[in-house]
Every structure is written in structure tokens, then in C-alpha cells.
Design a protein around this motif. Structure first.
Motif, PDB file in Angstrom:
ATOM      1  N   ASN A 131       0.827  -1.215   0.000  1.00  0.00           N
ATOM      2  CA  ASN A 131       0.000   0.000   0.000  1.00  0.00           C
ATOM      3  C   ASN A 131       0.859   1.262   0.000  1.00  0.00           C
ATOM      4  O   ASN A 131       0.548   2.239   0.668  1.00  0.00           O
ATOM      5  N   GLY A 132       1.983   1.215  -0.713  1.00  0.00           N
ATOM      6  CA  GLY A 132       2.862   2.369  -0.845  1.00  0.00           C
ATOM      7  C   GLY A 132       3.809   2.603   0.307  1.00  0.00           C
ATOM      8  O   GLY A 132       4.653   3.486   0.246  1.00  0.00           O
ATOM      9  N   ARG A 133       3.689   1.825   1.374  1.00  0.00           N
ATOM     10  CA  ARG A 133       4.568   2.015   2.532  1.00  0.00           C
ATOM     11  C   ARG A 133       5.690   0.987   2.507  1.00  0.00           C
ATOM     12  O   ARG A 133       5.435  -0.217   2.489  1.00  0.00           O
ATOM     13  N   PRO A 134       6.935   1.464   2.518  1.00  0.00           N
ATOM     14  CA  PRO A 134       8.056   0.521   2.456  1.00  0.00           C
ATOM     15  C   PRO A 134       8.403  -0.068   3.821  1.00  0.00           C
ATOM     16  O   PRO A 134       8.330   0.607   4.839  1.00  0.00           O
ATOM     17  N   ALA A 135       8.799  -1.318   3.785  1.00  0.00           N
ATOM     18  CA  ALA A 135       9.343  -1.958   4.980  1.00  0.00           C
ATOM     19  C   ALA A 135      10.748  -1.428   5.217  1.00  0.00           C
ATOM     20  O   ALA A 135      11.359  -0.809   4.342  1.00  0.00           O
ATOM     21  N   PHE A 136      11.259  -1.677   6.411  1.00  0.00           N
ATOM     22  CA  PHE A 136      12.650  -1.366   6.751  1.00  0.00           C
ATOM     23  C   PHE A 136      13.473  -2.549   6.260  1.00  0.00           C
ATOM     24  O   PHE A 136      13.458  -3.611   6.867  1.00  0.00           O
ATOM     25  N   CYS A 137      14.158  -2.376   5.144  1.00  0.00           N
ATOM     26  CA  CYS A 137      14.890  -3.487   4.537  1.00  0.00           C
ATOM     27  C   CYS A 137      16.186  -3.742   5.294  1.00  0.00           C
ATOM     28  O   CYS A 137      17.044  -2.866   5.398  1.00  0.00           O
ATOM     29  N   THR A 138      16.332  -4.956   5.774  1.00  0.00           N
ATOM     30  CA  THR A 138      17.529  -5.324   6.538  1.00  0.00           C
ATOM     31  C   THR A 138      18.544  -6.082   5.692  1.00  0.00           C
ATOM     32  O   THR A 138      19.560  -6.517   6.217  1.00  0.00           O
ATOM     33  N   SER A 139      18.287  -6.217   4.401  1.00  0.00           N
ATOM     34  CA  SER A 139      19.223  -6.937   3.527  1.00  0.00           C
ATOM     35  C   SER A 139      20.319  -6.004   3.016  1.00  0.00           C
ATOM     36  O   SER A 139      20.648  -5.993   1.836  1.00  0.00           O
ATOM     37  N   ASN A 140      20.842  -5.210   3.924  1.00  0.00           N
ATOM     38  CA  ASN A 140      21.963  -4.341   3.577  1.00  0.00           C
ATOM     39  C   ASN A 140      22.746  -4.049   4.855  1.00  0.00           C
ATOM     40  O   ASN A 140      22.199  -4.055   5.960  1.00  0.00           O
ATOM     41  N   PRO A 141      24.029  -3.785   4.722  1.00  0.00           N
ATOM     42  CA  PRO A 141      24.881  -3.588   5.906  1.00  0.00           C
ATOM     43  C   PRO A 141      24.473  -2.400   6.772  1.00  0.00           C
ATOM     44  O   PRO A 141      24.617  -2.458   7.990  1.00  0.00           O
ATOM     45  N   LEU A 142      23.958  -1.335   6.179  1.00  0.00           N
ATOM     46  CA  LEU A 142      23.575  -0.156   6.957  1.00  0.00           C
ATOM     47  C   LEU A 142      22.449  -0.490   7.939  1.00  0.00           C
ATOM     48  O   LEU A 142      22.500  -0.121   9.107  1.00  0.00           O
ATOM     49  N   ALA A 143      21.424  -1.197   7.467  1.00  0.00           N
ATOM     50  CA  ALA A 143      20.298  -1.556   8.329  1.00  0.00           C
ATOM     51  C   ALA A 143      20.740  -2.478   9.460  1.00  0.00           C
ATOM     52  O   ALA A 143      20.332  -2.307  10.614  1.00  0.00           O
TER      53      ALA A 143
ATOM     54  N   TRP B 107       4.083  -3.291  10.499  1.00  0.00           N
ATOM     55  CA  TRP B 107       4.958  -3.361   9.341  1.00  0.00           C
ATOM     56  C   TRP B 107       6.381  -3.093   9.807  1.00  0.00           C
ATOM     57  O   TRP B 107       6.672  -2.037  10.351  1.00  0.00           O
ATOM     58  N   THR B 108       7.257  -4.068   9.631  1.00  0.00           N
ATOM     59  CA  THR B 108       8.636  -3.919  10.086  1.00  0.00           C
ATOM     60  C   THR B 108       9.585  -4.209   8.916  1.00  0.00           C
ATOM     61  O   THR B 108       9.821  -3.342   8.097  1.00  0.00           O
ATOM     62  N   HIS B 109      10.099  -5.438   8.830  1.00  0.00           N
ATOM     63  CA  HIS B 109      11.042  -5.802   7.759  1.00  0.00           C
ATOM     64  C   HIS B 109      10.290  -6.322   6.541  1.00  0.00           C
ATOM     65  O   HIS B 109       9.058  -6.395   6.535  1.00  0.00           O
ATOM     66  N   CYS B 110      11.018  -6.667   5.494  1.00  0.00           N
ATOM     67  CA  CYS B 110      10.419  -6.995   4.193  1.00  0.00           C
ATOM     68  C   CYS B 110       9.519  -8.224   4.168  1.00  0.00           C
ATOM     69  O   CYS B 110       8.739  -8.394   3.237  1.00  0.00           O
ATOM     70  N   TYR B 111       9.598  -9.083   5.157  1.00  0.00           N
ATOM     71  CA  TYR B 111       8.722 -10.255   5.198  1.00  0.00           C
ATOM     72  C   TYR B 111       7.738 -10.196   6.363  1.00  0.00           C
ATOM     73  O   TYR B 111       7.185 -11.209   6.765  1.00  0.00           O
ATOM     74  N   SER B 112       7.489  -9.032   6.887  1.00  0.00           N
ATOM     75  CA  SER B 112       6.584  -8.941   8.031  1.00  0.00           C
ATOM     76  C   SER B 112       5.131  -8.732   7.624  1.00  0.00           C
ATOM     77  O   SER B 112       4.251  -8.789   8.465  1.00  0.00           O
ATOM     78  N   ALA B 113       4.869  -8.510   6.335  1.00  0.00           N
ATOM     79  CA  ALA B 113       3.494  -8.298   5.881  1.00  0.00           C
ATOM     80  C   ALA B 113       2.746  -9.619   5.817  1.00  0.00           C
ATOM     81  O   ALA B 113       3.331 -10.664   5.553  1.00  0.00           O
ATOM     82  N   LYS B 114       1.463  -9.534   6.050  1.00  0.00           N
ATOM     83  CA  LYS B 114       0.628 -10.722   5.897  1.00  0.00           C
ATOM     84  C   LYS B 114       0.459 -10.977   4.395  1.00  0.00           C
ATOM     85  O   LYS B 114       0.560 -10.085   3.579  1.00  0.00           O
ATOM     86  N   GLY B 115       0.199 -12.199   4.062  1.00  0.00           N
ATOM     87  CA  GLY B 115      -0.020 -12.524   2.662  1.00  0.00           C
ATOM     88  C   GLY B 115       1.081 -13.420   2.118  1.00  0.00           C
ATOM     89  O   GLY B 115       1.930 -13.930   2.851  1.00  0.00           O
ATOM     90  N   ASP B 116       1.058 -13.583   0.837  1.00  0.00           N
ATOM     91  CA  ASP B 116       1.957 -14.479   0.137  1.00  0.00           C
ATOM     92  C   ASP B 116       3.367 -13.891   0.087  1.00  0.00           C
ATOM     93  O   ASP B 116       3.569 -12.818  -0.483  1.00  0.00           O
ATOM     94  N   PRO B 117       4.349 -14.558   0.682  1.00  0.00           N
ATOM     95  CA  PRO B 117       5.716 -14.025   0.675  1.00  0.00           C
ATOM     96  C   PRO B 117       6.293 -13.912  -0.731  1.00  0.00           C
ATOM     97  O   PRO B 117       7.237 -13.180  -0.954  1.00  0.00           O
ATOM     98  N   ARG B 118       5.696 -14.609  -1.704  1.00  0.00           N
ATOM     99  CA  ARG B 118       6.176 -14.509  -3.088  1.00  0.00           C
ATOM    100  C   ARG B 118       5.834 -13.162  -3.704  1.00  0.00           C
ATOM    101  O   ARG B 118       6.332 -12.819  -4.761  1.00  0.00           O
ATOM    102  N   GLU B 119       4.999 -12.381  -3.021  1.00  0.00           N
ATOM    103  CA  GLU B 119       4.634 -11.056  -3.529  1.00  0.00           C
ATOM    104  C   GLU B 119       5.576  -9.968  -3.022  1.00  0.00           C
ATOM    105  O   GLU B 119       5.334  -8.788  -3.236  1.00  0.00           O
ATOM    106  N   ASN B 120       6.647 -10.348  -2.374  1.00  0.00           N
ATOM    107  CA  ASN B 120       7.630  -9.393  -1.877  1.00  0.00           C
ATOM    108  C   ASN B 120       8.255  -8.670  -3.068  1.00  0.00           C
ATOM    109  O   ASN B 120       8.808  -9.291  -3.966  1.00  0.00           O
ATOM    110  N   ASN B 121       8.179  -7.338  -3.087  1.00  0.00           N
ATOM    111  CA  ASN B 121       8.703  -6.567  -4.207  1.00  0.00           C
ATOM    112  C   ASN B 121      10.020  -5.854  -3.898  1.00  0.00           C
ATOM    113  O   ASN B 121      10.455  -4.999  -4.661  1.00  0.00           O
ATOM    114  N   CYS B 122      10.648  -6.191  -2.801  1.00  0.00           N
ATOM    115  CA  CYS B 122      11.948  -5.605  -2.469  1.00  0.00           C
ATOM    116  C   CYS B 122      13.001  -6.184  -3.413  1.00  0.00           C
ATOM    117  O   CYS B 122      13.100  -7.408  -3.541  1.00  0.00           O
ATOM    118  N   PRO B 123      13.789  -5.329  -4.070  1.00  0.00           N
ATOM    119  CA  PRO B 123      14.783  -5.861  -5.001  1.00  0.00           C
ATOM    120  C   PRO B 123      15.851  -6.734  -4.337  1.00  0.00           C
ATOM    121  O   PRO B 123      16.453  -7.581  -4.993  1.00  0.00           O
TER     122      PRO B 123
END
Length: 159
Positions: A76-88, A118-134
């Protein structure tokens, strides 16, 4: 009773060199937390901090403009806090290290990083295959969760 938890948010309680907007008025809160830990200890009660971290940021956050790598899976336009990077990961480690160093005697940390907000990139409910984080869409949900919790664990142990 031998335990008590208090709700905190890292952005309010943990000053950060990585995200300097966080923890600007933290010393007052940390002092109160230290005082509460000391009072509880007199009665054999351990104080645990409860949080829902890493907290997602609003899409228009200046933090995301400065550090776009923190922007992850959008729902819904709100980004998760992506932890797949060294800065996070460095931020999460820094925040917990700062907290546990500033408040000696804490009993521990209770974190709900999946399910309530809503926290990290897999914290949303629903199908994890719909994750749009690059970065995260090519990873397994448990890998991301392990990374989140490991970064916070490293910070606690460093303190």
C-alpha cells in the motif's frame, strides 16, 4: 512476579550515529528507564523492554531519501525497513548496543518483528512470493528474520 516489560520504540530511546534523527531526546527516557530498572531490582524484578522493531518508515521520510537502501518491500505504498543491507544491520546492532549499554541491568528484549506492525520486508501478511523488495525477494523469509534478530542479538551481547 519477577518480570515487568515496558514498551519502547528505538527511534525514541536509542540515539544513533547511523540515523541521527533518532533518539534526539533519548537521555531523559534512558534516565527514567535506568531508574525503573534500579527500583525493580530492589524487589527481585527484572525489567524487559518490549518493542516492534525494526519499525517501517513513512514513504516520504527524509531518512529514506538519504538512505534509499533502507526502503524495502512496499505494501500500500509504505516501504518496509529493509535489513538486507549492511547499513540496516549496523543500525539494529547499534540501537540495541546503545540501549543495553545505557541501561545496565535490563532483563532482556521482547521483540515482535513479524505480525503486529509493518517492520522488515517479510513482516506483511499474505503471500511471501509477492515481496517486491529488489534485495529480499530473492531470499527466504526466515533468512531475513534471522538477520534481523541476529543484528539485535549482536548489539545486546556487545553491551
Amino acid at each position: 512476579m519477577n518480570g515487568l516489560w515496558l514498551t519502547i520504540e528505538f527511534k525514541d530511546v536509542c540515539p544513533s550515529k547511523i540515523i541521527p534523527e533518532y533518539g534526539r531526546d533519548a537521555e531523559r527516557r534512558l534516565a527514567k528507564l535506568r531508574q525503573t530498572v534500579e527500583r525493580c531490582a530492589r524487589y527481585g524484578i527484572k525489567l524487559y523492554v518490549f518493542c516492534i522493531e525494526p519499525a517501517a518508515l513513512p514513504a516520504d521520510s527524509p531518512i529514506l531519501k538519504r538512505h534509499p537502501e533502507l526502503s524495502g518491500n512496499k505494501v500500500n505504498g509504505r516501504p518496509a525497513f529493509c535489513t538486507s543491507n549492511p547499513l540496516a544491520q549496523a543500525y539494529l546492532e547499534e540501537a540495541t548496543r546503545t540501549l543495553f549499554t545505557a541501561v545496565p541491568g535490563l532483563g532482556g528484549l521482547i521483540d515482535i518483528s513479524v505480525g503486529e506492525r509493518w517492520t522488515h520486508c517479510y513482516s506483511a501478511k499474505g503471500d511471501p512470493r509477492e515481496n517486491n523488495c529488489p534485495r529480499c525477494k530473492h531470499r527466504k523469509p526466515w533468512e531475513v528474520l534471522a538477520e534481523v534478530l541476529s543484528a539485535m542479538e549482536r548489539g545486546m551481547h556487545a553491551a
